[in-house]
Write an enzyme that holds these catalytic residues in place. Structure first.
Site, mmCIF file in Angstrom:
data_model
loop_
_atom_site.group_PDB
_atom_site.id
_atom_site.type_symbol
_atom_site.label_atom_id
_atom_site.label_comp_id
_atom_site.label_asym_id
_atom_site.label_seq_id
_atom_site.Cartn_x
_atom_site.Cartn_y
_atom_site.Cartn_z
ATOM 1 N N ASP A 464 0.872 -1.178 0.000
ATOM 2 C CA ASP A 464 0.000 0.000 0.000
ATOM 3 C C ASP A 464 0.905 1.224 0.000
ATOM 4 O OD1 ASP A 464 -1.823 2.143 0.676
ATOM 5 O OD2 ASP A 464 -3.197 0.613 1.418
ATOM 6 N N LYS A 488 0.967 2.784 5.800
ATOM 7 C CA LYS A 488 -0.082 1.836 6.201
ATOM 8 C C LYS A 488 0.426 0.393 6.251
ATOM 9 C CE LYS A 488 -4.281 4.260 4.820
ATOM 10 N NZ LYS A 488 -5.488 4.253 3.984
ATOM 11 N N ASP A 536 -9.546 0.418 -3.597
ATOM 12 C CA ASP A 536 -10.648 1.371 -3.538
ATOM 13 C C ASP A 536 -10.967 1.960 -4.903
ATOM 14 O OD1 ASP A 536 -8.453 2.925 -3.971
ATOM 15 O OD2 ASP A 536 -8.729 4.239 -2.238
ATOM 16 N N ASN A 537 -10.453 1.336 -5.980
ATOM 17 C CA ASN A 537 -10.783 1.859 -7.312
ATOM 18 C C ASN A 537 -10.824 0.724 -8.327
ATOM 19 O OD1 ASN A 537 -8.111 1.971 -9.110
ATOM 20 N ND2 ASN A 537 -7.581 2.367 -6.963
ATOM 21 N N CYS A 592 -22.824 21.809 -21.097
ATOM 22 C CA CYS A 592 -23.639 23.035 -21.119
ATOM 23 C C CYS A 592 -24.401 23.226 -19.813
ATOM 24 C CB CYS A 592 -24.591 23.014 -22.304
ATOM 25 S SG CYS A 592 -23.710 23.189 -23.865
#
EC number: 6.2.1.45
Length: 967
Positions: A464, A488, A536-537, A592
């Protein structure tokens, strides 16, 4: 430290992600709740951990027993040196570290009625049926909420009694829906039609209220009215025939209505149980286990012990006892026929105590305790039973022996009791790669340590690249306040070494991806037994999935979103992979809408994020860090090259500040431009009374008519914006900022803002389609001369790098960096332009920061299920029906388990080809094609390596002839 009590301050830095699940009101109710947890074995400590992280007023740990070898297989706060000591007293010190806001005490006396009155919620684990009934009756008649939780080997039980009148303020935790209205009929049905941009999503029985309705104004701010849905865009409300005529507009919003639920006491619910089904493939299982657990209590009362692991005589006795219990039933609990096989399995494993089962039941029980305190989410009504007998050996005739499963006075005794000693040896040898050491990663590591994974020759490698932040501490329970800013992976590895010193674990700080394939190479992956994702993705998940497919390694995949969680197990040659199915992409907001026609706070927040990037990040990155910047920019469609170059020219030349005062002047002028001038220009192009070509009002439906704002130093929001924007502008140029508000006011009073006159001939695109058509139109652009001018005016990348201009990366969790100050002010000012209700800082941070709401309970439960699948993988289960993909929503509550999806001829298939011939020469292309024809009766039509086509059936003959005899 937060004060406990009604006026409690909530530490948003700590509870941020949980607040997005529960909300402030529920958190405040938790902070006045005292909770008793009785029984501090593996299940009790799991519940206590989750409840303490949640942030209640106080937790009392009760246990009269001492630590034994059998506790160490799942009680992660007991160590070998604690054997013989009281479990509650030893656990208290370690649990108290989890949350400084929650006082944790231990109690080793008897649970008298008088003692119980101190608590709002009582949780019983590891208690006798007699005690459960005595305490249950007392709690029910004294308004104390009761949870009974129990695990026996691979089986779990949960019971809730929250009294005869429990009010739930929010049964599902979802955001209230809202929709824009296009029509309301004036008749007895009162049919409301919503704009057909999106389905309204309401259900019959929902309650709604109205705002901004023109004409039929009786509906605006009305009391919540019940609806009946008629279709995806229509519903009826009430008789509207006496109301005024509907003219146009309006927003309908769902209202959460309180719901009162009645619970039966434990004693009356025993005979007339209401079951919550966790697995529809085992629909009749709860009723069987309801008898089985009562029989276990009877066995324990009779023998002062549980049935011995895998003892056939004890199993026969338990079946007989279950028959007696069933025969004595008079209510709906009575089973027509007992499933003797499942009762025998219950007997064989009842002495076991497994970390994954405790994690799952403990996560659920802690969530129920939070529901009891808060009235947030729907409780379990009233019994829940769970089992994971698929974890046992697959062979029908496989029966473990008493000898294999007998206690050995070691820390894994309670796991050996279920699976025998051979599995323990296999677990110790496993080499696993854990990707991520966040919430899911911490829970996985704790379970790995308890189960004895890699406790021998094996190894767990955890990677990590993140450091610990304060907001992590609320659910990433291996970390403490003094660990903030540490890595971590290293901190988590050290923490689980404390739980089980024999786990072999190594922490890395690498991101997984193509740039670390030199570290995580062929040798690395081939040495692994499996991979567990704690990511987490989606991109990283898909990357790891591809790697696992390539190397044929099992993958354990899981994720959470608030109270929702899912588990997917990927087994080579058996199941589909993670990437085989994908969620639909998230809907993006049309350009827009963002630029000129926002109608929701989400639109103004996204606009504010884009402002942040465009003002404080992109100009610096574009001008200073990208040597091919000019080349890339000129290739952009439509007016984008001019917009980008103008922004960079402003940053490097016209807007470049030399002092704090310059930054304030810039911020004030930018405010004027965005919240006054641009709005006046828009209204010049499209006046409030403008009609479309069909004669309908232009400003209607999703288009809200804006109004310009007038700047005032007396308006806090205006001052917030200038303060944040000027400080960020100063930061990006390396200039000192200021937080002196009175001095800022004085500076602003002296600034002369240029007069603005709306221009004619400015084109404003009304839809994205119109914008695309304009971008696609070919021919010489009117802005070409300005583009050429800017190309000569802008300094080269080398020259630009002399500027002290640094890009600012958006960071939502730092309260002092002005990032969220800018976003909140910028968004709410634009919302005011368009009469959109503003959002507070908390909600703005969720949306603009794309925060994923999270709570410890869901994570614990999901990881429990992941580790049950791990037990199957390590044993070498081969049947598809043995594995379980799971989905849960603890708020509803809802559980669904299914077999993984099977595969036929697929991504897993491999051909082993020896490239070197017996004569030592490398195989030619011709020999390669012949090999498949002769050995596999397959004709190769195409052969590629990476992106190169080596052979195809449509290749020109000359080229083919040339290649066939090449190695």
């Amino acid at each position: 430290m937060a004060k406990n009590g009604n006026d409690a301050e909530i530490d948003e830095g700590l509870y941020s992600r949980q607040l997005y699940v529960l909300g402030h009101e529920a958190m405040k109710r938790m902070q006045i709740s005292n909770i008793l947890i009785s029984g501090l074995r593996g299940l009790g400590v799991e519940i206590a951990k989750n409840v303490i992280l949640g942030g209640v007023k106080s937790v009392t740990l009760h246990d009269q027993g001492v630590a034994e070898w059998k506790d160490l297989s799942s009680q992660f706060y007991l160590r070998e040196e604690d054997l013989g000591k009281n479990r509650a007293e030893v656990s208290q010190l370690r649990l108290a570290e989890l949350n400084s806001y929650v006082p944790v005490t231990s109690f080793t006396g008897a649970l008298t009625n008088e003692y119980l009155t101190k608590f709002q919620v009582v949780v019983l684990t590891n208690s006798s049926l007699d005690e459960q009934i005595r305490i249950g009756d007392f709690c029910h008649s004294n308004g104390i909420k009761l949870i009974v939780a129990d695990t026996r080997g691979l089986f779990g039980q949960l019971f809730c009694d929250f009294g005869e009148e429990m009010t739930m303020f929010d049964v599902n935790g979802e955001q209230p829906l809202s929709a824009m209205i296009s029509m309301i009929t004036k008749d007895s049905a009162g049919v409301v039609t919503c704009l057909d941009e999106a389905r309204h999503g309401f259900e019959s029985g929902d309650f709604v209220t109205f705002t901004e309705v023109q004409g039929m104004t009786e509906l605006n701010g009305c009391d919540p009215v019940e609806i009946k849905t008629l279709g995806p865009y229509t519903f009826s409300i009430c008789d509207t025939s006496s109301f005024s005529d509907y003219v146009r507009g309006g927003i309908v919003t769902q209202v959460k209505m309180p719901k009162t639920v009645a619970f039966k006491s434990l004693s009356s619910s025993m005979a007339e149980p209401e079951f919550m089904v966790t697995d529809f493939a085992k629909f009749d299982r709860p009723g069987q286990l309801h008898m089985g657990f009562q029989a276990l209590h009877a066995f324990e009362k009779k023998h002062s012990r549980l049935p011995k692991p895998w003892s056939q005589s004890d199993a026969d006795e338990l079946v007989a006892l279950a028959e007696e219990v069933n025969a004595a039933q008079s209510g709906s609990a009575k089973q027509e026929q007992l499933d003797q096989a499942i009762i025998k399995k219950l007997s064989c494993v009842a002495a076991g105590d497994l970390a994954p089962i405790n994690a799952f039941i403990g996560g659920l029980a802690a969530q129920e305790a939070m529901k009891a305190c808060t009235g947030k989410f729907m409780p379990i009504m009233q019994w829940l039973y769970f089992d994971a007998v698929e974890c046992l050996p697959e062979a029908e005739d496989a029966v473990l022996t008493e000898e294999e499963c007998a206690p050995r006075n070691c820390r894994y005794d309670s796991q050996i009791a279920v699976f025998g000693s051979k599995l323990q040896e296999l677990l110790a040898k496993q080499r696993y790669f854990l990707v991520g050491a966040g919430a899911i990663g911490c829970e996985l590591l704790k379970n790995f340590a308890m189960m004895g994974l890699a406790s021998g020759e094996g190894e767990v490698i955890v990677t990590d690249m993140d450091t610990i932040e304060k907001s992590n501490l609320n659910r990433q329970f291996l970390f403490r306040p003094w660990d903030v800013t540490k890595m971590k992976s290293e901190t988590a590895a050290a923490a689980v070494k404390q739980m089980n010193p024999s786990i072999r674990i190594t922490g890395h700080q690498n991101r997984v991806g193509t740039d670390t394939e030199k570290v995580y190479d062929d040798d690395f992956f081939e040495s692994l037994d499996g991979v567990a994702n704690a990511l987490d993705n989606v991109d990283a998940r898909m990357y790891m999935d591809r790697r696992c497919v390539y190397y044929c390694k099992p993958l354990l995949e899981s994720g959470t979103l608030g109270t929702k969680g899912n588990v997917q197990v990927v087994i080579p040659f058996l199941t589909e992979s993670y990437s085989s199915s994908q969620d639909p992409p998230e809907k993006s907001i049309p350009i827009c809408t963002l630029k000129n026609f926002p109608n929701a706070i989400e639109h103004t927040l996204q606009w504010a994020r884009d402002e942040f990037e465009g003002l404080f990040k992109q100009p610096a990155e574009n001008a200073l860090q990208d040597p091919k910047f000019m080349e890339r920019t000129l290739k952009l469609p439509g007016a984008q090259p001019l917009e980008v170059l103008e922004a960079v020219y402003k940053s490097l030349v016209t807007d470049k500040p030399r002092s704090w005062e310059d930054c304030v002047v810039w911020a004030r002028n930018h405010w004027q431009c965005q919240y006054n001038n641009n709005i006046r220009q828009l209204l010049h192009n499209f006046p409030p009374d403008q009609l479309t070509s069909s004669g309908a009002p232009f400003w209607s439906g999703p288009k809200r008519c804006p109004h310009p704002l007038e700047f005032s130093t007396n308006n806090d929001l205006h001052m917030d914006y200038i303060m944040a924007a000027a400080n960020l502008f100063a930061q990006s140029y390396g200039l000192p900022g200021s937080t002196e508000r009175s001095a800022l006011t004085k500076l602003l009073q002296d600034i002369k803002v240029p007069e603005f006159v709306p221009k004619s001939g400015i084109k404003i695109h009304v839809s994205d389609q119109e914008l695309q058509n304009a971008n696609a139109s070919v021919g010489k652009r009117s802005d070409d001369s300005r583009l050429e001018e800017l190309k000569t005016l802008l300094p080269s990348t080398e020259a630009a790098s002399q500027f002290k201009l640094c890009p600012i990366d958006f960071e939502k969790d730092d309260e002092t960096n002005f990032h969220m100050d800018f976003i909140v002010a910028a968004s709410n000012l634009r919302a005011e332009n368009y009469d959109i209700p503003p959002a507070d800082r908390h909600k703005s941070k969720l949306i603009a920061g794309k925060i994923i709401p999270a709570i410890a309970t869901t994570t614990a439960a999901v990881v429990g299920l992941v580790c049950l699948e791990l037990l199957k993988i390590v044993q070498g289960h081969k049947k598809l029906e043995s594995f379980k993909n799971g989905f849960m929503n603890l708020a509803l509550p809802f559980f669904a388990f299914s077999e993984p999806i099977a595969i036929d001829w697929t991504l897993w298939d491999r051909f082993e080809v020896k490239g070197i011939q017996p004569n030592g020469e490398e195989m030619t292309l011709r020999q390669f094609l012949d090999y498949f024809k002769n050995e596999h009766k397959l004709e190769i039509t195409m052969l590629s390596q990476g992106v190169s086509m080596l052979y195809s059936f449509f290749m020109p003959a000359a080229k083919l002839k040339e290649r066939l005899d090449l190695p």
